[in-house]
Design a protein around this motif. Structure first.
Motif, PDB file in Angstrom:
ATOM      1  N   LYS A   1       0.850  -1.192   0.000  1.00  0.00           N
ATOM      2  CA  LYS A   1       0.000   0.000   0.000  1.00  0.00           C
ATOM      3  C   LYS A   1       0.885   1.241   0.000  1.00  0.00           C
ATOM      4  O   LYS A   1       1.777   1.382   0.836  1.00  0.00           O
ATOM      5  CB  LYS A   1      -0.905   0.007   1.233  1.00  0.00           C
ATOM      6  N   LEU A   2       0.637   2.134  -0.949  1.00  0.00           N
ATOM      7  CA  LEU A   2       1.443   3.350  -1.034  1.00  0.00           C
ATOM      8  C   LEU A   2       0.933   4.435  -0.095  1.00  0.00           C
ATOM      9  O   LEU A   2       1.710   5.130   0.544  1.00  0.00           O
ATOM     10  CB  LEU A   2       1.439   3.893  -2.469  1.00  0.00           C
ATOM     11  N   ARG A   3      -0.399   4.633  -0.057  1.00  0.00           N
ATOM     12  CA  ARG A   3      -0.964   5.711   0.758  1.00  0.00           C
ATOM     13  C   ARG A   3      -2.461   5.513   0.882  1.00  0.00           C
ATOM     14  O   ARG A   3      -3.051   4.709   0.164  1.00  0.00           O
ATOM     15  CB  ARG A   3      -0.671   7.076   0.133  1.00  0.00           C
ATOM     16  N   ASP A   4      -3.067   6.245   1.788  1.00  0.00           N
ATOM     17  CA  ASP A   4      -4.515   6.236   1.923  1.00  0.00           C
ATOM     18  C   ASP A   4      -5.141   7.087   0.823  1.00  0.00           C
ATOM     19  O   ASP A   4      -4.471   7.888   0.166  1.00  0.00           O
ATOM     20  CB  ASP A   4      -4.934   6.784   3.294  1.00  0.00           C
ATOM     21  N   GLU A   5      -6.446   6.928   0.651  1.00  0.00           N
ATOM     22  CA  GLU A   5      -7.190   7.697  -0.349  1.00  0.00           C
ATOM     23  C   GLU A   5      -7.207   9.183   0.034  1.00  0.00           C
ATOM     24  O   GLU A   5      -7.346   9.529   1.197  1.00  0.00           O
ATOM     25  CB  GLU A   5      -8.616   7.174  -0.409  1.00  0.00           C
TER      26      GLU A   5
ATOM     27  N   ALA B   1      -2.694  19.172  -8.416  1.00  0.00           N
ATOM     28  CA  ALA B   1      -2.361  18.459  -7.176  1.00  0.00           C
ATOM     29  C   ALA B   1      -2.451  16.947  -7.384  1.00  0.00           C
ATOM     30  O   ALA B   1      -1.605  16.189  -6.902  1.00  0.00           O
ATOM     31  CB  ALA B   1      -3.271  18.905  -6.046  1.00  0.00           C
ATOM     32  N   LEU B   2      -3.473  16.502  -8.119  1.00  0.00           N
ATOM     33  CA  LEU B   2      -3.615  15.080  -8.429  1.00  0.00           C
ATOM     34  C   LEU B   2      -2.454  14.596  -9.276  1.00  0.00           C
ATOM     35  O   LEU B   2      -1.846  13.545  -9.003  1.00  0.00           O
ATOM     36  CB  LEU B   2      -4.934  14.828  -9.158  1.00  0.00           C
ATOM     37  N   GLN B   3      -2.092  15.351 -10.302  1.00  0.00           N
ATOM     38  CA  GLN B   3      -0.984  14.957 -11.179  1.00  0.00           C
ATOM     39  C   GLN B   3       0.329  14.872 -10.407  1.00  0.00           C
ATOM     40  O   GLN B   3       1.111  13.936 -10.602  1.00  0.00           O
ATOM     41  CB  GLN B   3      -0.853  15.936 -12.339  1.00  0.00           C
ATOM     42  N   THR B   4       0.563  15.827  -9.529  1.00  0.00           N
ATOM     43  CA  THR B   4       1.775  15.812  -8.706  1.00  0.00           C
ATOM     44  C   THR B   4       1.810  14.558  -7.838  1.00  0.00           C
ATOM     45  O   THR B   4       2.842  13.888  -7.735  1.00  0.00           O
ATOM     46  CB  THR B   4       1.847  17.077  -7.825  1.00  0.00           C
ATOM     47  N   GLN B   5       0.675  14.209  -7.237  1.00  0.00           N
ATOM     48  CA  GLN B   5       0.614  13.022  -6.382  1.00  0.00           C
ATOM     49  C   GLN B   5       0.820  11.743  -7.193  1.00  0.00           C
ATOM     50  O   GLN B   5       1.476  10.813  -6.726  1.00  0.00           O
ATOM     51  CB  GLN B   5      -0.716  12.952  -5.643  1.00  0.00           C
ATOM     52  N   ILE B   6       0.286  11.706  -8.404  1.00  0.00           N
ATOM     53  CA  ILE B   6       0.484  10.527  -9.252  1.00  0.00           C
ATOM     54  C   ILE B   6       1.976  10.317  -9.525  1.00  0.00           C
ATOM     55  O   ILE B   6       2.485   9.195  -9.447  1.00  0.00           O
ATOM     56  CB  ILE B   6      -0.308  10.647 -10.569  1.00  0.00           C
TER      57      ILE B   6
ATOM     58  N   GLN C   1       4.469  11.307  -7.657  1.00  0.00           N
ATOM     59  CA  GLN C   1       5.075  10.867  -6.398  1.00  0.00           C
ATOM     60  C   GLN C   1       4.767   9.401  -6.124  1.00  0.00           C
ATOM     61  O   GLN C   1       5.632   8.642  -5.674  1.00  0.00           O
ATOM     62  CB  GLN C   1       4.587  11.745  -5.243  1.00  0.00           C
ATOM     63  N   ASP C   2       3.525   8.986  -6.413  1.00  0.00           N
ATOM     64  CA  ASP C   2       3.148   7.584  -6.233  1.00  0.00           C
ATOM     65  C   ASP C   2       3.950   6.673  -7.155  1.00  0.00           C
ATOM     66  O   ASP C   2       4.379   5.584  -6.761  1.00  0.00           O
ATOM     67  CB  ASP C   2       1.655   7.387  -6.504  1.00  0.00           C
ATOM     68  N   MET C   3       4.152   7.107  -8.388  1.00  0.00           N
ATOM     69  CA  MET C   3       4.935   6.312  -9.333  1.00  0.00           C
ATOM     70  C   MET C   3       6.370   6.154  -8.839  1.00  0.00           C
ATOM     71  O   MET C   3       6.929   5.047  -8.876  1.00  0.00           O
ATOM     72  CB  MET C   3       4.909   6.956 -10.719  1.00  0.00           C
TER      73      MET C   3
ATOM     74  N   ALA D   1       6.332   3.720  -5.916  1.00  0.00           N
ATOM     75  CA  ALA D   1       6.099   2.340  -6.359  1.00  0.00           C
ATOM     76  C   ALA D   1       7.352   1.756  -6.997  1.00  0.00           C
ATOM     77  O   ALA D   1       7.722   0.608  -6.729  1.00  0.00           O
ATOM     78  CB  ALA D   1       4.932   2.297  -7.344  1.00  0.00           C
ATOM     79  N   ARG D   2       8.018   2.542  -7.828  1.00  0.00           N
ATOM     80  CA  ARG D   2       9.260   2.056  -8.453  1.00  0.00           C
ATOM     81  C   ARG D   2      10.326   1.802  -7.391  1.00  0.00           C
ATOM     82  O   ARG D   2      11.046   0.797  -7.457  1.00  0.00           O
ATOM     83  CB  ARG D   2       9.759   3.060  -9.480  1.00  0.00           C
ATOM     84  N   SER D   3      10.429   2.680  -6.427  1.00  0.00           N
ATOM     85  CA  SER D   3      11.412   2.519  -5.359  1.00  0.00           C
ATOM     86  C   SER D   3      11.117   1.255  -4.552  1.00  0.00           C
ATOM     87  O   SER D   3      12.024   0.467  -4.250  1.00  0.00           O
ATOM     88  CB  SER D   3      11.404   3.754  -4.456  1.00  0.00           C
ATOM     89  N   TRP D   4       9.857   1.055  -4.173  1.00  0.00           N
ATOM     90  CA  TRP D   4       9.478  -0.124  -3.402  1.00  0.00           C
ATOM     91  C   TRP D   4       9.755  -1.387  -4.210  1.00  0.00           C
ATOM     92  O   TRP D   4      10.292  -2.365  -3.688  1.00  0.00           O
ATOM     93  CB  TRP D   4       7.998  -0.070  -3.015  1.00  0.00           C
ATOM     94  N   SER D   5       9.411  -1.368  -5.484  1.00  0.00           N
ATOM     95  CA  SER D   5       9.596  -2.538  -6.341  1.00  0.00           C
ATOM     96  C   SER D   5      11.078  -2.889  -6.478  1.00  0.00           C
ATOM     97  O   SER D   5      11.445  -4.061  -6.502  1.00  0.00           O
ATOM     98  CB  SER D   5       8.989  -2.265  -7.720  1.00  0.00           C
ATOM     99  N   ALA D   6      11.927  -1.890  -6.567  1.00  0.00           N
ATOM    100  CA  ALA D   6      13.365  -2.122  -6.705  1.00  0.00           C
ATOM    101  C   ALA D   6      13.959  -2.752  -5.451  1.00  0.00           C
ATOM    102  O   ALA D   6      14.934  -3.495  -5.526  1.00  0.00           O
ATOM    103  CB  ALA D   6      14.087  -0.813  -7.023  1.00  0.00           C
ATOM    104  N   GLN D   7      13.362  -2.479  -4.290  1.00  0.00           N
ATOM    105  CA  GLN D   7      13.864  -2.995  -3.028  1.00  0.00           C
ATOM    106  C   GLN D   7      13.316  -4.386  -2.706  1.00  0.00           C
ATOM    107  O   GLN D   7      13.827  -5.064  -1.835  1.00  0.00           O
ATOM    108  CB  GLN D   7      13.519  -2.041  -1.886  1.00  0.00           C
TER     109      GLN D   7
END
Length: 65
Positions: free
Chosen positions: A34-38, A46-51, A53-55, A58-64
């Motif tokens: 889970k990346l974050r709450d809704e 603001a939505l685009q900026t968060q997307i 950041q989420d990407m 997610a890439r960082s978590w996946s790499a680890q």
């Protein structure tokens, strides 16, 4: 989607580095982390900026993993 009507939830999935056509196809999605709450956003920017950041998260978590 912050508000849902009906009984079926919809899921939007972003596939990193995928170059193909999946429209109309069925895929299996597993929740691994889970990346974050809704959050409701006050603007499209603001939505685009968060997307973005989420990407990155997610890439960082996946790499680890």
């Amino acid at each position: 989607r912050p508000t849902l009507s009906g009984t079926q939830a919809r899921l939007e999935v972003h596939l990193f580095d995928f170059d193909g056509q999946l429209y109309g196809e069925r895929i299996r999605v597993s929740f691994l982390h889970k990346l974050r709450d809704e959050v409701k956003f006050n603007s499209l920017q603001a939505l685009q900026t968060q997307i973005w950041q989420d990407m990155d998260a997610a890439r960082s978590w996946s790499a680890q993993s």
